[in-house]
Write a protein that holds these residues in place. Sequence first.
Motif, PDB file in Angstrom:
ATOM      1  N   ALA A 492      32.491  46.825  48.122  1.00 27.73           N
ATOM      2  CA  ALA A 492      33.361  45.648  48.106  1.00 27.73           C
ATOM      3  C   ALA A 492      32.908  44.659  47.042  1.00 27.73           C
ATOM      4  CB  ALA A 492      33.385  44.999  49.486  1.00 27.73           C
ATOM      5  N   LEU A 493      31.595  44.475  46.935  1.00 31.71           N
ATOM      6  CA  LEU A 493      31.070  43.594  45.897  1.00 31.71           C
ATOM      7  C   LEU A 493      31.337  44.172  44.512  1.00 31.71           C
ATOM      8  CD1 LEU A 493      29.463  41.102  45.015  1.00 31.71           C
ATOM      9  CD2 LEU A 493      27.367  42.458  45.296  1.00 31.71           C
ATOM     10  N   GLU A 494      31.166  45.461  44.381  1.00 31.96           N
ATOM     11  CA  GLU A 494      31.443  46.133  43.104  1.00 31.96           C
ATOM     12  C   GLU A 494      32.896  45.902  42.680  1.00 31.96           C
ATOM     13  OE1 GLU A 494      31.089  47.803  39.794  1.00 31.96           O
ATOM     14  OE2 GLU A 494      29.370  48.437  40.992  1.00 31.96           O
ATOM     15  N   ASN A 495      33.805  46.018  43.621  1.00 31.13           N
ATOM     16  CA  ASN A 495      35.219  45.812  43.318  1.00 31.13           C
ATOM     17  C   ASN A 495      35.485  44.369  42.884  1.00 31.13           C
ATOM     18  OD1 ASN A 495      35.624  48.467  44.052  1.00 31.13           O
ATOM     19  ND2 ASN A 495      36.376  47.989  46.104  1.00 31.13           N
ATOM     20  N   TYR A 496      34.830  43.436  43.552  1.00 31.10           N
ATOM     21  CA  TYR A 496      35.011  42.018  43.208  1.00 31.10           C
ATOM     22  C   TYR A 496      34.500  41.739  41.793  1.00 31.10           C
ATOM     23  CZ  TYR A 496      34.611  36.923  43.453  1.00 31.10           C
ATOM     24  OH  TYR A 496      34.724  35.575  43.206  1.00 31.10           O
ATOM     25  N   LEU A 497      33.338  42.282  41.469  1.00 29.72           N
ATOM     26  CA  LEU A 497      32.786  42.071  40.132  1.00 29.72           C
ATOM     27  C   LEU A 497      33.643  42.733  39.075  1.00 29.72           C
ATOM     28  CD1 LEU A 497      28.961  42.591  40.815  1.00 29.72           C
ATOM     29  CD2 LEU A 497      30.205  40.438  40.636  1.00 29.72           C
ATOM     30  N   SER A 498      34.161  43.902  39.387  1.00 31.88           N
ATOM     31  CA  SER A 498      35.030  44.602  38.444  1.00 31.88           C
ATOM     32  C   SER A 498      36.267  43.773  38.147  1.00 31.88           C
ATOM     33  CB  SER A 498      35.426  45.963  39.017  1.00 31.88           C
ATOM     34  OG  SER A 498      36.308  46.636  38.146  1.00 31.88           O
ATOM     35  N   HIS A 499      36.853  43.199  39.198  1.00 36.71           N
ATOM     36  CA  HIS A 499      38.034  42.352  39.019  1.00 36.71           C
ATOM     37  C   HIS A 499      37.678  41.101  38.216  1.00 36.71           C
ATOM     38  CE1 HIS A 499      41.767  40.232  39.972  1.00 36.71           C
ATOM     39  NE2 HIS A 499      41.020  39.173  40.262  1.00 36.71           N
ATOM     40  N   THR A 500      36.520  40.525  38.518  1.00 31.16           N
ATOM     41  CA  THR A 500      36.104  39.284  37.863  1.00 31.16           C
ATOM     42  C   THR A 500      35.907  39.478  36.366  1.00 31.16           C
ATOM     43  OG1 THR A 500      35.027  38.456  39.862  1.00 31.16           O
ATOM     44  CG2 THR A 500      34.308  37.512  37.763  1.00 31.16           C
ATOM     45  N   PHE A 501      35.239  40.575  35.982  1.00 30.26           N
ATOM     46  CA  PHE A 501      34.876  40.748  34.578  1.00 30.26           C
ATOM     47  C   PHE A 501      35.889  41.546  33.768  1.00 30.26           C
ATOM     48  CE2 PHE A 501      30.639  39.776  36.348  1.00 30.26           C
ATOM     49  CZ  PHE A 501      30.310  38.739  35.502  1.00 30.26           C
ATOM     50  N   HIS A 502      36.688  42.389  34.438  1.00 30.47           N
ATOM     51  CA  HIS A 502      37.582  43.250  33.674  1.00 30.47           C
ATOM     52  C   HIS A 502      39.037  42.801  33.708  1.00 30.47           C
ATOM     53  CE1 HIS A 502      34.315  45.951  32.917  1.00 30.47           C
ATOM     54  NE2 HIS A 502      34.085  46.113  34.200  1.00 30.47           N
ATOM     55  N   GLU A 503      39.396  41.994  34.693  1.00 26.80           N
ATOM     56  CA  GLU A 503      40.784  41.536  34.777  1.00 26.80           C
ATOM     57  C   GLU A 503      40.908  40.053  34.491  1.00 26.80           C
ATOM     58  OE1 GLU A 503      42.874  42.783  38.209  1.00 26.80           O
ATOM     59  OE2 GLU A 503      41.951  44.767  38.249  1.00 26.80           O
ATOM     60  N   SER A 504      39.776  39.387  34.313  1.00 24.98           N
ATOM     61  CA  SER A 504      39.789  37.962  33.992  1.00 24.98           C
ATOM     62  C   SER A 504      38.928  37.737  32.769  1.00 24.98           C
ATOM     63  CB  SER A 504      39.242  37.143  35.171  1.00 24.98           C
ATOM     64  OG  SER A 504      39.113  35.785  34.813  1.00 24.98           O
ATOM     65  N   SER A 505      39.393  36.916  31.862  1.00 20.52           N
ATOM     66  CA  SER A 505      38.648  36.675  30.623  1.00 20.52           C
ATOM     67  C   SER A 505      37.518  35.674  30.803  1.00 20.52           C
ATOM     68  CB  SER A 505      39.593  36.176  29.523  1.00 20.52           C
ATOM     69  OG  SER A 505      40.216  34.970  29.931  1.00 20.52           O
ATOM     70  N   THR A 506      37.504  34.980  31.940  1.00 19.65           N
ATOM     71  CA  THR A 506      36.464  33.981  32.188  1.00 19.65           C
ATOM     72  C   THR A 506      35.898  34.153  33.572  1.00 19.65           C
ATOM     73  OG1 THR A 506      38.100  32.398  32.979  1.00 19.65           O
ATOM     74  CG2 THR A 506      37.530  32.297  30.651  1.00 19.65           C
TER      75      THR A 506
END
Length: 514
Positions: A492-506
């Motif tokens: 779940a944390l991995e998914n959150y980090l993936s979304h944070t860094f790969h789908e958001s520019s900031t």
Amino acid sequence: MISLTSNTVDIFVVGGGINGVGIAADAAGRGLSVTLCEQADLASATSSASSKLIHGGLRYLEHYEFSLVKKALAEREVLLHNAPHLVQPLRFTLPHRPHLRPGWMIRSGLFMYDHLTKRNTLPSARSFKFKLQSPLKPAIKKGYQYYDCSVDDARLVITNAILANRLGANILTRTKLINATRLEDEAVWKVTLLDQETKQEHCIFAKALVNAAGPWVSQLVTNYVNQKPAHNIRLIKGSHIVVPKFHNHEGAFILQNTDKRIVFVIPYQENFSLIGTTDKAYTGDPATVEIDSDEVQYLIDVVNEHFIAQISKDDIVKTFAGVRPLCDDESSDPSAMTRDYTLELEEDNSNIPLLSIYGGKITTYRTLAETAMNKLSPYFPNAKDSWTATSPLPGATPATRSLKDIQDIIHEAHPWLPPEIATRYSHSYGLLCLIFLGGRSSTDDMGRHFGANLYQCEVDYLIKKEWAKTVEDILWRRTKLSLVMNSSQTQALENYLSHTFHESSTPPQDLQIA
């Protein structure tokens, strides 16, 4: 922020371990402009693979390293005062067995250990007899107790990086040095960097270059500066295992094996025991070092020779290994090699200095950094004087003399915080946790719960202010929660980090951080 394309800085530091960030903080506090690069995450190599101790090194007395022990004991006092959230007193028990030195000699060594430093705030050593409830085997009747300190090594690194950044230093993680050239006409180093994520190259110019690359110190000089290293380095692997806590005795144990090597059994993260370390010559890539089966069995055997409760490979919940870059003193015994540091300043007749750091131990990082900057100060006549000996690290203040002082402030500000969370925050962040707790009045306000009391507000803080990007960055080096989080929580944390860094520019922007 310092531009990587046009500006010149006073000092460029290579290496985001404890020595590198310590030097960066010291230099920035003297009013110098500083940039530091680390090829991976901060504390990703040796500085997160120690035995988690701030200590003088009792066993170094056997090798007549009196100067090193005295210096380390003095630094133990400094860190106890400046970082009470990260460094706490820890009682050690040394069981006496027939193969050890006679009692009078051990008592003499402990007396010396207590008195090598002028100021010792910890209790004195003593001898005693084990009682019936001892966790040790019945044949072990007597022992000795003394005090040193525990530390979260990776958090000590992160905290120094925070300090350096607050003072104006630019911290570049996942950025690798790929070339460094002296430009004699401009009297600067031209440093070429590779962003490991974007694969983009950048250049920066610096008046002085500090090589704090740890296990890569010689490689950096040879491959990227095109010079011969001033000292030979021997890589010595130290490995540890973590098992569930298997005894209720207060404090840590220091076990001396029949081969004269030392193994610590240290209380770790409330419910675990940390066991280590080994000393083994290493010739591989420091980035891929791992414990081997012989080391695992060695540590298990030493513990089982001493304790009633027996451990096995099945009990191991985590292993880690690191490589110590020790100056080659031609000792045939890796455990007898000096842990002291050597600083080599070389300017190639061009007044463009290169300072390389050989050896060292986490306990003496601050005085190493101070010595390094004193060596470089003639090149920077406007630099301020030494300052770190009396300056609290972030998370502490001049008024917080103990961990309890810090915990009281956290409790007063957030009395709703569950005790187990407050305890972890106080040890890991000290008063820094007030940053991401600001404006919150219950755990419902802390955002998504990933498990094991890891909440979104903490994760976002680690991303925004502590250079965290991966699961390992967060769950090992910054929180140690990998010991208690299950696979679904980790995913779940991995998914959150993936979304944070790969789908958001900031990074997350909801934190109001000064």
